[in-house]
Scaffold this motif. Structure first.
Motif, PDB file in Angstrom:
ATOM      1  N   PHE A 170       0.959  -1.355   0.079  1.00  0.00           N
ATOM      2  CA  PHE A 170      -0.010  -0.027   0.232  1.00  0.00           C
ATOM      3  C   PHE A 170       0.685   1.255   0.058  1.00  0.00           C
ATOM      4  CE2 PHE A 170      -0.800  -2.412   3.919  1.00  0.00           C
ATOM      5  CZ  PHE A 170      -1.468  -3.656   3.284  1.00  0.00           C
ATOM      6  N   ASP A 171       0.296   2.284  -0.419  1.00  0.00           N
ATOM      7  CA  ASP A 171       0.870   3.604  -0.155  1.00  0.00           C
ATOM      8  C   ASP A 171       0.075   4.491   0.655  1.00  0.00           C
ATOM      9  OD1 ASP A 171      -1.444   4.579  -1.179  1.00  0.00           O
ATOM     10  OD2 ASP A 171      -0.357   5.069  -3.313  1.00  0.00           O
ATOM     11  N   ALA A 172       0.529   5.507   1.066  1.00  0.00           N
ATOM     12  CA  ALA A 172      -0.185   6.297   2.156  1.00  0.00           C
ATOM     13  C   ALA A 172      -1.529   6.700   2.111  1.00  0.00           C
ATOM     14  CB  ALA A 172       0.546   7.536   2.725  1.00  0.00           C
ATOM     15  N   SER A 173      -1.996   6.522   0.795  1.00  0.00           N
ATOM     16  CA  SER A 173      -3.529   6.860   0.568  1.00  0.00           C
ATOM     17  C   SER A 173      -4.207   5.736   0.887  1.00  0.00           C
ATOM     18  CB  SER A 173      -3.749   7.209  -0.841  1.00  0.00           C
ATOM     19  OG  SER A 173      -3.351   6.119  -1.838  1.00  0.00           O
ATOM     20  N   VAL A 174      -4.067   4.671   1.259  1.00  0.00           N
ATOM     21  CA  VAL A 174      -4.728   3.483   1.701  1.00  0.00           C
ATOM     22  C   VAL A 174      -5.796   3.851   2.644  1.00  0.00           C
ATOM     23  CG1 VAL A 174      -3.395   2.238   3.284  1.00  0.00           C
ATOM     24  CG2 VAL A 174      -4.742   0.835   1.832  1.00  0.00           C
ATOM     25  N   THR A 175      -6.840   3.394   2.599  1.00  0.00           N
ATOM     26  CA  THR A 175      -7.978   3.525   3.549  1.00  0.00           C
ATOM     27  C   THR A 175      -8.578   1.937   4.114  1.00  0.00           C
ATOM     28  OG1 THR A 175      -9.866   3.270   2.177  1.00  0.00           O
ATOM     29  CG2 THR A 175      -8.716   5.415   2.366  1.00  0.00           C
ATOM     30  N   ARG A 176      -9.132   2.095   5.307  1.00  0.00           N
ATOM     31  CA  ARG A 176      -9.507   0.777   5.956  1.00  0.00           C
ATOM     32  C   ARG A 176     -10.635   0.346   5.123  1.00  0.00           C
ATOM     33  NH1 ARG A 176      -9.855  -1.408  10.695  1.00  0.00           N
ATOM     34  NH2 ARG A 176      -8.761   0.209  11.842  1.00  0.00           N
ATOM     35  N   GLU A 177     -11.491   1.064   4.296  1.00  0.00           N
ATOM     36  CA  GLU A 177     -12.575   0.639   3.458  1.00  0.00           C
ATOM     37  C   GLU A 177     -11.735  -0.100   2.367  1.00  0.00           C
ATOM     38  OE1 GLU A 177     -14.154   3.594   5.872  1.00  0.00           O
ATOM     39  OE2 GLU A 177     -12.320   3.873   4.514  1.00  0.00           O
ATOM     40  N   ASP A 178     -10.781   0.515   1.936  1.00  0.00           N
ATOM     41  CA  ASP A 178      -9.730  -0.347   0.664  1.00  0.00           C
ATOM     42  C   ASP A 178      -9.518  -1.639   1.278  1.00  0.00           C
ATOM     43  OD1 ASP A 178      -9.966   1.807  -0.909  1.00  0.00           O
ATOM     44  OD2 ASP A 178      -8.064   2.496  -0.431  1.00  0.00           O
ATOM     45  N   LEU A 179      -8.887  -1.718   2.420  1.00  0.00           N
ATOM     46  CA  LEU A 179      -8.337  -2.967   3.077  1.00  0.00           C
ATOM     47  C   LEU A 179      -9.356  -3.892   3.162  1.00  0.00           C
ATOM     48  CD1 LEU A 179      -5.060  -1.789   4.878  1.00  0.00           C
ATOM     49  CD2 LEU A 179      -5.517  -2.664   2.458  1.00  0.00           C
ATOM     50  N   ASP A 180     -10.589  -3.394   4.024  1.00  0.00           N
ATOM     51  CA  ASP A 180     -11.587  -4.485   4.326  1.00  0.00           C
ATOM     52  C   ASP A 180     -12.104  -5.271   2.899  1.00  0.00           C
ATOM     53  OD1 ASP A 180     -11.367  -3.655   7.064  1.00  0.00           O
ATOM     54  OD2 ASP A 180     -13.423  -2.358   7.091  1.00  0.00           O
ATOM     55  N   ALA A 181     -12.375  -4.297   1.949  1.00  0.00           N
ATOM     56  CA  ALA A 181     -12.817  -4.732   0.795  1.00  0.00           C
ATOM     57  C   ALA A 181     -11.787  -5.842   0.001  1.00  0.00           C
ATOM     58  CB  ALA A 181     -13.145  -3.773  -0.298  1.00  0.00           C
ATOM     59  N   ALA A 182     -10.688  -5.463   0.112  1.00  0.00           N
ATOM     60  CA  ALA A 182      -9.611  -6.349  -0.241  1.00  0.00           C
ATOM     61  C   ALA A 182      -9.514  -7.628   0.301  1.00  0.00           C
ATOM     62  CB  ALA A 182      -7.954  -5.746  -0.169  1.00  0.00           C
ATOM     63  N   ALA A 183      -9.947  -7.510   1.763  1.00  0.00           N
ATOM     64  CA  ALA A 183      -9.811  -8.962   2.454  1.00  0.00           C
ATOM     65  C   ALA A 183     -11.216  -9.699   2.106  1.00  0.00           C
ATOM     66  CB  ALA A 183      -9.931  -8.574   4.133  1.00  0.00           C
ATOM     67  N   ARG A 184     -12.253  -9.099   1.925  1.00  0.00           N
ATOM     68  CA  ARG A 184     -13.332  -9.718   1.379  1.00  0.00           C
ATOM     69  C   ARG A 184     -13.251 -10.479   0.112  1.00  0.00           C
ATOM     70  NH1 ARG A 184     -15.741  -5.333   3.578  1.00  0.00           N
ATOM     71  NH2 ARG A 184     -16.358  -4.271   1.621  1.00  0.00           N
ATOM     72  N   ALA A 185     -12.492  -9.672  -0.775  1.00  0.00           N
ATOM     73  CA  ALA A 185     -12.396 -10.307  -2.107  1.00  0.00           C
ATOM     74  C   ALA A 185     -11.119 -11.404  -2.029  1.00  0.00           C
ATOM     75  CB  ALA A 185     -11.518  -9.058  -3.076  1.00  0.00           C
ATOM     76  N   ALA A 186     -10.195 -11.349  -1.338  1.00  0.00           N
ATOM     77  CA  ALA A 186      -9.314 -12.266  -1.068  1.00  0.00           C
ATOM     78  C   ALA A 186      -9.747 -13.604  -0.728  1.00  0.00           C
ATOM     79  CB  ALA A 186      -8.100 -11.858   0.007  1.00  0.00           C
ATOM     80  N   ALA A 187     -10.784 -13.554   0.437  1.00  0.00           N
ATOM     81  CA  ALA A 187     -11.169 -14.944   0.762  1.00  0.00           C
ATOM     82  C   ALA A 187     -12.259 -15.558  -0.109  1.00  0.00           C
ATOM     83  CB  ALA A 187     -12.194 -14.313   2.034  1.00  0.00           C
ATOM     84  N   ALA A 188     -12.728 -14.485  -0.951  1.00  0.00           N
ATOM     85  CA  ALA A 188     -13.643 -15.168  -2.046  1.00  0.00           C
ATOM     86  C   ALA A 188     -12.749 -15.711  -3.146  1.00  0.00           C
ATOM     87  CB  ALA A 188     -14.706 -14.035  -2.607  1.00  0.00           C
ATOM     88  N   ALA A 189     -11.876 -15.072  -3.580  1.00  0.00           N
ATOM     89  CA  ALA A 189     -10.809 -15.469  -4.449  1.00  0.00           C
ATOM     90  C   ALA A 189     -10.429 -16.599  -4.185  1.00  0.00           C
ATOM     91  CB  ALA A 189      -9.801 -14.354  -5.044  1.00  0.00           C
ATOM     92  N   VAL A 190      -9.725 -17.078  -3.054  1.00  0.00           N
ATOM     93  CA  VAL A 190      -8.950 -18.341  -2.654  1.00  0.00           C
ATOM     94  C   VAL A 190      -9.918 -19.308  -2.650  1.00  0.00           C
ATOM     95  CG1 VAL A 190      -7.815 -19.269  -0.706  1.00  0.00           C
ATOM     96  CG2 VAL A 190      -7.152 -17.040  -1.453  1.00  0.00           C
ATOM     97  N   ALA A 191     -11.198 -19.114  -2.124  1.00  0.00           N
ATOM     98  CA  ALA A 191     -12.386 -20.112  -1.884  1.00  0.00           C
ATOM     99  C   ALA A 191     -12.713 -20.491  -3.694  1.00  0.00           C
ATOM    100  CB  ALA A 191     -13.228 -19.461  -1.282  1.00  0.00           C
ATOM    101  N   GLY A 192     -12.685 -19.596  -4.403  1.00  0.00           N
ATOM    102  CA  GLY A 192     -12.982 -19.827  -5.706  1.00  0.00           C
ATOM    103  C   GLY A 192     -12.097 -20.877  -6.545  1.00  0.00           C
ATOM    104  N   VAL A 193     -10.758 -20.470  -6.381  1.00  0.00           N
ATOM    105  CA  VAL A 193      -9.673 -21.120  -6.946  1.00  0.00           C
ATOM    106  C   VAL A 193      -9.618 -22.554  -6.386  1.00  0.00           C
ATOM    107  CG1 VAL A 193      -7.162 -21.071  -7.160  1.00  0.00           C
ATOM    108  CG2 VAL A 193      -8.317 -18.962  -7.598  1.00  0.00           C
TER     109      VAL A 193
END
Length: 385
Positions: free
Chosen positions: A356-379
């Motif tokens: 991340f750079d300094a512009s990252v937000t909690r909302e960004d990372l919360d969304a990324a964590a949900r996407a990662a969980a779904a991506a790994v489960a799908g793969v």
């Protein structure tokens, strides 16, 4: 799009573009020319050098502008080794860690192939850390230069550079550190670190690609790699990239000014993101040191997947990240960094790095964590069909 590949590159800051623009337009002179346009460019170059020196805690004459971190690493490792060997032929060894960036590793291999050096490699532990004991044991008689990166570009582990530099200094061995990833997040005062050379790169900081710098301590011998007109006090010939130097200086000043506050904020976000991934993705393994790591990097292995497949699924969901070093993109081989840390090759090929750079937000990372969980489960589900 949520961009979480800042360890590969960052967008150029508006303040940087504004600072550079005059030297891309009306103030286009060559700083080596002795007329008003040249003198204006030379003054800008001198100001940029003084600004970078202030950020690094060194003298302006100890700053060499380069085309980026790779050139700075090459100049440090090759330049110091060759200059010291020329003065004393018995100095024919180079020491690097097992997790260096290819710019350092390949520079050492070049010295071995074409100049007869022996390359000593100090191992790391499971967290990617170089222990002072292992480093001290690897500092053999005849070592011309040692190079240990400040913070790893793949897993984010931060090395105890000041302690390692003290050990090298006690033996009269110059220590270079690749601080390309550390810049903007960790202190860069070269006196406090005790290093003899330090590399930075502009495009990791919000400056354009193609600009960087190398700090070289005064009286450290350095053989130039690029010969010609004798610019940079003879250490790096070639017409100076005035706009790039101004951009680098501006970006470095901005990030260093905001560094303590931003580092603390992003560290808290990173830790919450790591907890979210580990709790929502079964079998996820954090790579790198759990504490001594960059605020900006969270890297994982997801056994039972393909890292590239996870990346593709994440991008489909609007999250852009990487499997490791941008310099190794497209390679089917497991990361040498992860295998050096003892990660099995099959597991290393499941690696995903979020940075991340300094512009990252909690909302960004919360969304990324949900996407990662779904991506790994799908793969994983596709792999079991």
């Amino acid at each position: 799009m949520i961009f979480l590949d800042a360890a590969a590159t960052t967008p150029v800051r508006r303040e940087v573009l504004d600072a550079m623009w005059p030297y891309l337009s009306g103030e286009f002179g060559n700083p080596s020319s002795h007329h008003s346009l040249g003198e204006s460019a030379a003054a800008a170059l001198a100001d940029a050098r003084a600004s970078v020196a202030a950020a690094l805690g060194c003298r302006p004459g100890e700053v060499v502008f380069t085309s980026g971190g790779t050139e700075a690493d090459n100049l440090a490792v090759k330049g110091i080794a060759l200059a010291r060997q020329a003065a004393d032929p018995c100095l024919d060894r180079v020491l690097v860690s097992a997790v260096e960036h290819p710019a350092v590793e390949e520079s050492a291999r070049y010295l071995a192939k074409y100049h007869g050096f022996t390359v000593d490699v100090v191992a790391v532990d499971r967290d990617g850390l170089v222990s002072p004991e292992a480093f001290a044991a690897a500092l053999r008689p005849g070592t011309a230069v040692a190079s240990i990166m400040y913070a790893n570009n793949e897993v984010g582990t931060v090395q105890p550079v000041a302690e390692l530099a003290a050990l090298a200094r006690d033996r009269g061995i110059p220590l270079h550190t690749d601080a390309v990833q550390a810049a903007g997040w960790l202190p860069l005062d070269v006196r406090g670190l005790g290093v003899d050379a330090l590399s930075i790169s502009g495009h990791k900081l919000g400056a354009p690609k193609g600009c960087g710098a190398l700090y070289v301590r005064s009286r450290t011998p350095l053989e130039p790699l690029v010969h010609g007109g004798g610019q940079e006090r003879g250490r790096r010939s070639g017409t100076s990239n005035v706009a790039g130097a101004v951009g680098l200086a501006t970006a470095l000043s901005l990030v260093q000014t905001r560094q303590p506050e931003e580092a603390g904020r992003v560290t808290a976000l990173r830790d919450a993101f790591i907890r979210a991934i580990l709790s929502s993705v079964p079998g996820a393994e954090l790579t790198g040191h759990p504490v001594h790591r960059l605020p900006s990097v969270a890297s994982f292995c997801f056994p039972g997947t393909s890292g590239e497949s996870v990346l593709l699924e994440l991008e489909r969901q609007g999250v852009v990240c990487s499997s490791g070093s941008a310099c190794a993109a497209g390679s089917d081989e497991p990361s040498p960094v992860l295998t050096a840390m003892g990660v099995p090759a099959a597991v290393a090929q499941t690696a995903v790095r979020f940075s991340f750079d300094a512009s990252v937000t909690r909302e960004d990372l919360d969304a990324a964590a949900r996407a990662a969980a779904a991506a790994v489960a799908g793969v994983r589900s596709l792999g079991t069909r």
